[in-house]
Scaffold this motif. Structure first.
Motif, PDB file in Angstrom:
ATOM      1  N   SER A 156       5.894  -2.704 -14.312  1.00 50.27           N
ATOM      2  CA  SER A 156       6.061  -3.825 -13.389  1.00 50.27           C
ATOM      3  C   SER A 156       5.983  -5.132 -14.162  1.00 50.27           C
ATOM      4  O   SER A 156       5.480  -5.185 -15.282  1.00 50.27           O
ATOM      5  N   PRO A 157       6.495  -6.229 -13.569  1.00 50.54           N
ATOM      6  CA  PRO A 157       6.659  -7.490 -14.307  1.00 50.54           C
ATOM      7  C   PRO A 157       5.369  -8.269 -14.501  1.00 50.54           C
ATOM      8  O   PRO A 157       4.407  -8.118 -13.749  1.00 50.54           O
ATOM      9  N   PRO A 158       5.380  -9.152 -15.522  1.00 54.75           N
ATOM     10  CA  PRO A 158       4.235 -10.042 -15.736  1.00 54.75           C
ATOM     11  C   PRO A 158       4.111 -11.039 -14.601  1.00 54.75           C
ATOM     12  O   PRO A 158       5.102 -11.398 -13.964  1.00 54.75           O
ATOM     13  N   LEU A 159       2.885 -11.496 -14.357  1.00 55.09           N
ATOM     14  CA  LEU A 159       2.633 -12.408 -13.252  1.00 55.09           C
ATOM     15  C   LEU A 159       2.593 -13.871 -13.688  1.00 55.09           C
ATOM     16  O   LEU A 159       3.115 -14.748 -13.008  1.00 55.09           O
ATOM     17  N   GLU A 160       1.989 -14.152 -14.831  1.00 57.38           N
ATOM     18  CA  GLU A 160       1.776 -15.525 -15.272  1.00 57.38           C
ATOM     19  C   GLU A 160       3.104 -16.261 -15.451  1.00 57.38           C
ATOM     20  O   GLU A 160       4.008 -15.771 -16.128  1.00 57.38           O
ATOM     21  N   THR A 172      16.469 -12.334  -4.035  1.00 57.84           N
ATOM     22  CA  THR A 172      15.984 -10.946  -3.890  1.00 57.84           C
ATOM     23  C   THR A 172      14.550 -10.911  -3.377  1.00 57.84           C
ATOM     24  O   THR A 172      13.703 -10.215  -3.929  1.00 57.84           O
ATOM     25  N   THR A 173      14.264 -11.641  -2.317  1.00 61.42           N
ATOM     26  CA  THR A 173      12.893 -11.693  -1.798  1.00 61.42           C
ATOM     27  C   THR A 173      12.294 -10.313  -1.518  1.00 61.42           C
ATOM     28  O   THR A 173      11.169 -10.023  -1.943  1.00 61.42           O
ATOM     29  N   PRO A 174      12.984  -9.411  -0.823  1.00 62.61           N
ATOM     30  CA  PRO A 174      12.374  -8.113  -0.529  1.00 62.61           C
ATOM     31  C   PRO A 174      12.023  -7.304  -1.792  1.00 62.61           C
ATOM     32  O   PRO A 174      10.940  -6.717  -1.882  1.00 62.61           O
ATOM     33  N   TYR A 175      12.949  -7.286  -2.763  1.00 64.15           N
ATOM     34  CA  TYR A 175      12.684  -6.542  -3.996  1.00 64.15           C
ATOM     35  C   TYR A 175      11.562  -7.200  -4.796  1.00 64.15           C
ATOM     36  O   TYR A 175      10.685  -6.512  -5.344  1.00 64.15           O
ATOM     37  N   SER A 176      11.572  -8.519  -4.865  1.00 62.19           N
ATOM     38  CA  SER A 176      10.527  -9.223  -5.610  1.00 62.19           C
ATOM     39  C   SER A 176       9.155  -8.957  -5.007  1.00 62.19           C
ATOM     40  O   SER A 176       8.173  -8.773  -5.731  1.00 62.19           O
ATOM     41  N   MET A 177       9.062  -8.937  -3.685  1.00 62.38           N
ATOM     42  CA  MET A 177       7.802  -8.612  -3.025  1.00 62.38           C
ATOM     43  C   MET A 177       7.301  -7.241  -3.468  1.00 62.38           C
ATOM     44  O   MET A 177       6.127  -7.055  -3.797  1.00 62.38           O
ATOM     45  N   ALA A 178       8.217  -6.282  -3.479  1.00 61.81           N
ATOM     46  CA  ALA A 178       7.838  -4.909  -3.809  1.00 61.81           C
ATOM     47  C   ALA A 178       7.448  -4.763  -5.278  1.00 61.81           C
ATOM     48  O   ALA A 178       6.487  -4.069  -5.618  1.00 61.81           O
ATOM     49  N   LYS A 179       8.208  -5.420  -6.164  1.00 60.00           N
ATOM     50  CA  LYS A 179       7.967  -5.254  -7.596  1.00 60.00           C
ATOM     51  C   LYS A 179       6.729  -6.016  -8.046  1.00 60.00           C
ATOM     52  O   LYS A 179       5.911  -5.498  -8.802  1.00 60.00           O
ATOM     53  N   PHE A 180       6.575  -7.256  -7.584  1.00 60.30           N
ATOM     54  CA  PHE A 180       5.370  -7.997  -7.926  1.00 60.30           C
ATOM     55  C   PHE A 180       4.142  -7.362  -7.275  1.00 60.30           C
ATOM     56  O   PHE A 180       3.023  -7.502  -7.772  1.00 60.30           O
ATOM     57  N   GLY A 181       4.352  -6.649  -6.168  1.00 53.80           N
ATOM     58  CA  GLY A 181       3.245  -5.928  -5.544  1.00 53.80           C
ATOM     59  C   GLY A 181       2.648  -4.902  -6.484  1.00 53.80           C
ATOM     60  O   GLY A 181       1.421  -4.692  -6.514  1.00 53.80           O
ATOM     61  N   MET A 182       3.497  -4.255  -7.278  1.00 56.86           N
ATOM     62  CA  MET A 182       3.013  -3.289  -8.277  1.00 56.86           C
ATOM     63  C   MET A 182       2.134  -3.996  -9.304  1.00 56.86           C
ATOM     64  O   MET A 182       1.106  -3.460  -9.739  1.00 56.86           O
TER      65      MET A 182
END
Length: 307
Positions: A156-160, A172-182
């Motif tokens: 999953s992607p970095p947060l900072e 891509t709001t729905p996908y970003s929500m799911a991926k950043f959720g990980m």
């Protein structure tokens, strides 16, 4: 004082969605050192668009020197995950490493995303990562007691400097929500399990050539899955009691930890007999890489001529 076991020989690995691609690449890297690997995924019959099943993955793991255990599992279902973990314990006797690799993707705006697709992405990605980690936790903590160096690694992607950048949301709001959720699950677990189990994330700097990428428009300017496998291998060798809460980017990790400056061997070759001389800057960047990370890569690459 007993020594921490950082070897992968005989280690028990539970990985979601490793029938193919990056997940399988990581599994094979660990298998070459003799790891036992449970492949928990849905694919039990061949798909003409997405080659590979849990059974073919297990065969490859066995050939590589490990022990593959194919388990049909839908990580959206608590019962399915529970049964998969129980089967892993019955066969292997424990779990030392959990790799949250399974993911669903739909690159569309809110208006163009159906509720069905939204639910699929969020139940597989964020909820599935949390569920698999939760059910495996008792065994990971037992592994910690035995100094077997347990880890949770999530793709999953970095947060900072990334999660609050609107450019990763506006299309891509729905996908970003799911991926950043990980990634948020990873951040939370790193705090909950600090001192016992390492909880880290890994993400590619460039696009990685997988069957899924080909479906979304084959990008030849990409890297092979082996770069992610090599980084995961090195991350999982680290002492999870202190190495935790890290969001690694593949190229930056290899530059920092291994001193690698030539990444030409990782370029995906459409025809291996006629390799293409691509420079690093010619490769297509992946999603969710902050501008600060891009600037750091440019600085590190400065002075290198094209291949």
């Amino acid at each position: 004082m007993s020594q921490l076991n950082t070897s992968f020989k005989g280690k028990n690995v539970f990985i979601s969605g490793a029938s193919r691609g990056i997940g399988l690449g990581i599994a094979l890297a660990l298998a070459r050192d003799g790891a036992k690997i449970a492949i928990a995924a849905k694919t039990v019959t061949p798909n003409p668009k997405l080659p590979g099943t849990i059974f073919t993955a297990a065969e490859e793991i066995n050939k590589a020197g490990g022990r593959g255990l194919p388990i049909e599992c839908d990580i959206r279902s608590e019962e399915s995950v529970q049964k998969a973990v129980e089967k892993t314990i019955q066969e292997f006797g424990g779990i030392d490493i959990v790799i949250n690799n399974a993911s669903a993707i739909s690159l569309s705006t809110t208006q163009d995303t159906s509720l069905k697709k939204y639910d699929l992405m969020n139940t597989v990605n964020a909820r599935g990562t949390w569920l698999v980690s939760k059910i495996c936790l008792p065994y990971l903590l037992k592994s910690a007691e035995q100094l077997r160096n347990p880890h949770i690694l999530t793709l999953s992607p970095p947060l900072e400097n990334t999660i609050t950048d609107v450019k990763w949301w506006k299309h891509t709001t729905p996908y970003s929500m799911a991926k950043f959720g990980m990634s948020l699950v990873t951040l939370g677990l790193s705090g909950e399990l600090e001192g016992f189990v390492g909880a880290n994330a890994l993400w590619p700097l460039t696009k990685i050539q997988t069957a899924a990428l080909q479906i979304f428009g084959d990008s030849h300017n990409s890297r092979d899955v082996s770069i992610m496998a090599d980084v995961a291998y090195e991350m999982l060798k680290k002492d999870g009691r202190t190495y935790t809460g890290q969001f690694e980017i593949d190229e930056l990790f290899l530059r920092r930890e291994k001193g690698i400056t030539d990444f030409s061997g990782y370029v995906f070759q459409v025809d291996p007999k006629n390799p293409r001389p691509l420079a690093d800057e010619d490769l297509d960047p992946d999603f969710f890489i902050a501008d600060t990370a891009r600037d750091e890569v440019k600085r590190l690459r400065a002075g290198r001529s094209k291949l």
